[in-house]
Design an enzyme around this catalytic site. Structure first.
Site, PDB file in Angstrom:
ATOM      1  N   GLU A   1       0.373  -1.261  -0.075  1.00 37.98           N
ATOM      2  CA  GLU A   1       0.060  -0.136  -0.088  1.00 37.98           C
ATOM      3  C   GLU A   1       0.940   1.222   0.322  1.00 37.98           C
ATOM      4  O   GLU A   1       2.140   1.549   0.780  1.00 37.98           O
ATOM      5  CB  GLU A   1      -1.296  -0.075   0.976  1.00 37.98           C
TER       6      GLU A   1
ATOM      7  N   CYS B   1       0.570   5.109   8.572  1.00 47.76           N
ATOM      8  CA  CYS B   1       2.027   4.921   7.969  1.00 47.76           C
ATOM      9  C   CYS B   1       2.015   3.755   8.824  1.00 47.76           C
ATOM     10  O   CYS B   1       1.972   3.967  10.003  1.00 47.76           O
ATOM     11  CB  CYS B   1       2.779   5.162   6.700  1.00 47.76           C
TER      12      CYS B   1
HETATM   13  N1  SAH Z   1      10.509   0.401   9.741  1.00 44.94           N
HETATM   14  C1  SAH Z   1      10.135   2.137   9.963  1.00 44.94           C
HETATM   15  C2  SAH Z   1       9.165   2.607   9.006  1.00 44.94           C
HETATM   16  C3  SAH Z   1       8.128   2.034   8.913  1.00 44.94           C
HETATM   17  S1  SAH Z   1       6.288   2.356  10.504  1.00 44.94           S
HETATM   18  C4  SAH Z   1       9.634   2.043  11.267  1.00 44.94           C
HETATM   19  O1  SAH Z   1       9.330   1.563  12.383  1.00 44.94           O
HETATM   20  O2  SAH Z   1      10.370   3.075  12.033  1.00 44.94           O
HETATM   21  C5  SAH Z   1       6.282   4.490  10.602  1.00 44.94           C
HETATM   22  C6  SAH Z   1       5.507   4.121  11.789  1.00 44.94           C
HETATM   23  O3  SAH Z   1       4.582   3.467  12.010  1.00 44.94           O
HETATM   24  C7  SAH Z   1       6.951   3.520  13.160  1.00 44.94           C
HETATM   25  O4  SAH Z   1       7.412   4.781  13.613  1.00 44.94           O
HETATM   26  C8  SAH Z   1       6.506   2.524  13.797  1.00 44.94           C
HETATM   27  O5  SAH Z   1       6.551   2.180  14.743  1.00 44.94           O
HETATM   28  C9  SAH Z   1       4.818   3.058  13.200  1.00 44.94           C
HETATM   29  N2  SAH Z   1       3.804   2.049  13.766  1.00 44.94           N
HETATM   30  C10 SAH Z   1       3.819   0.749  13.170  1.00 44.94           C
HETATM   31  N3  SAH Z   1       2.578  -0.420  14.320  1.00 44.94           N
HETATM   32  C11 SAH Z   1       1.674   0.950  14.269  1.00 44.94           C
HETATM   33  C12 SAH Z   1       0.679   0.724  15.013  1.00 44.94           C
HETATM   34  N4  SAH Z   1      -0.251  -0.286  14.938  1.00 44.94           N
HETATM   35  N5  SAH Z   1      -0.113   1.846  15.951  1.00 44.94           N
HETATM   36  C13 SAH Z   1       0.764   2.924  15.453  1.00 44.94           C
HETATM   37  N6  SAH Z   1       1.678   3.443  14.864  1.00 44.94           N
HETATM   38  C14 SAH Z   1       1.927   1.903  14.564  1.00 44.94           C
END
Ligand code: SAH
Ligand code: SF4
Length: 361
Positions: A91, A338
């Site tokens: 996505e 995201c």
């Molecule tokens: N792998 C990278 C980028 C993708 S995640 C990282 O971890 O930074 C993008 C953001 O969304 C990250 O800060 C991640 O921790 C957060 N995220 C992941 N799952 C989530 C959820 N269920 N609710 C809110 N944020 C979430």
């Protein structure tokens, strides 16, 4: 198999043209056609001689991922599900705001890092996306969004915050970043391209040298004991090393701060004591905070912090002179944040259109 020209940044494309006996300026021309004008058919590249077009057709292609579904929500947020083969979809989300248009891009199918609150992590790792698949998300989004009345592109910002850990797919991500920044392609400003990482320290140092863009770091916990638990890569690169890596990154970065992302998990990391620890932890790192209310998914085992707790946590940081934004989701049908995008085509097609709104306190 034909060479996919979307896999090359300008240096790579120039080398490819040299290899087939063509001049470097051809690389610039083709780069512009592919990315600036969104053309995938060599016959439409009208300033390329017919003989070269035939030569290219015989051995190369401009292969973008296939679009499976494009969706638009009431507030202008848009989503594209792109086919990356073997039944997987990735996505891409576009979030319009008053002063910018942001595209959230994926870098891997699944993720190996297993953060406990992340649905992508729960799926496990499938594979890295190719350069063409990463940049193809921007290609598609630009093509479907078109331009504004002034002729400018609608997408002004890119965040690598979709599925996957971008620094775990380092080479492809850096090549894709080069294409995003190249004036012959998308010409995005370095300050407006943000890479989000869970904290792969050696790769952060490499990125600083290879292609410094704005940096977001997924912190989510203010001490090693808790971060070891919810962001397991912390066991390898603990907070002290991560903070030092952030400081080193800022020496070369296009922005003078790091954005710390912090997912608000009820009763896990959202107490005022956690906020105070966070202030102590980050005191030597110029930074901003982005608080993300947890987006639930089935069997996650977590709850989103209450709005009151989020507000109190935010205010504690603000009192300590931090700049804090809260990413706010509205209503039950909203969960396009995201970072929690899943990849299965079947799952996605059943899902509702979701909205994501970022508010500044
Ligand atoms: N792998 C990278 C980028 C993708 S995640 C990282 O971890 O930074 C993008 C953001 O969304 C990250 O800060 C991640 O921790 C957060 N995220 C992941 N799952 C989530 C959820 N269920 N609710 C809110 N944020 C979430
Ligand atoms: Fe991977 Fe980022 Fe999800 Fe952690 S939060 S599992 S690093 S995508």
């Amino acid at each position: 198999m034909k060479t996919n020209l979307l896999d090359f940044d300008l240096a790579g494309l120039t080398a490819y043209f040299a290899q087939i006996g063509e001049k470097p300026f051809r690389a610039k021309q083709v780069m512009r056609w592919m990315h600036h004008f969104g053309i995938a058919d060599f016959d439409e590249m009208t300033d390329i001689a017919k003989s070269l077009r035939e030569k290219l057709k015989a051995q190369a292609g401009v292969a973008v991922p296939r679009e499976l579904i494009g969706q638009i929500s009431e507030d202008g947020t848009r989503k594209w599900l792109l086919d990356v083969g073997t039944g997987n979809g990735i996505e891409t989300v576009f979030i319009p705001e008053d002063d910018r248009g942001t595209l959230c891009i994926s870098s891997q199918v699944g993720c190996a890092l297993e953060c406990t609150f992340c649905s992508t992590g729960r799926q496990g790792f499938n594979r890295n996306l190719s350069v063409a698949e990463i940049v193809g998300q921007l290609w598609w989004a630009n093509k479907s969004l078109g331009r504004d009345p002034k002729g400018d592109r609608i997408i002004s910002n890119v965040v690598m915050m979709g599925m996957g850990e971008p620094l775990a797919n380092f080479d492809n991500v850096v090549t894709a970043l080069n294409i995003m920044l190249d004036d012959h392609a998308y010409g995005l400003s370095r300050r407006r391209v943000t890479l989000s990482t869970s904290g792969l320290v050696p790769a952060m140092d490499r990125l600083r040298e290879a292609c410094p863009v704005a940096l977001a770091v997924s912190l989510h916990a203010p001490n090693d004991a808790l971060r070891d638990e919810i962001v397991p890569i912390n066991k390898k690169y603990p907070l002290k090393d991560l903070m030092a890596a952030c400081q080193r990154y800022l020496e070369m970065a296009p922005r003078d701060f790091v954005t710390f992302e912090y997912v608000m998990l009820d009763g896990v990391n959202d107490s005022l004591e956690h906020a105070r620890q966070l202030i102590a932890l980050t005191q030597d790192v110029p930074c901003k905070f982005n608080l993300i209310p947890f987006n639930p998914f089935p069997n996650s085992g977590y709850q989103r912090s209450s709005n009151d707790n989020i507000r109190r946590f935010r205010d504690t940081l603000i009192e300590a002179s931090y700049i804090v934004t809260t990413r706010k989701t509205r209503g039950d049908d909203i969960d396009a944040a995201c970072g929690q995008l899943a990849g299965q085509v079947q799952d996605k097609t059943k899902r509702q259109v979701r909205r994501l709104v970022e508010i500044k306190p």
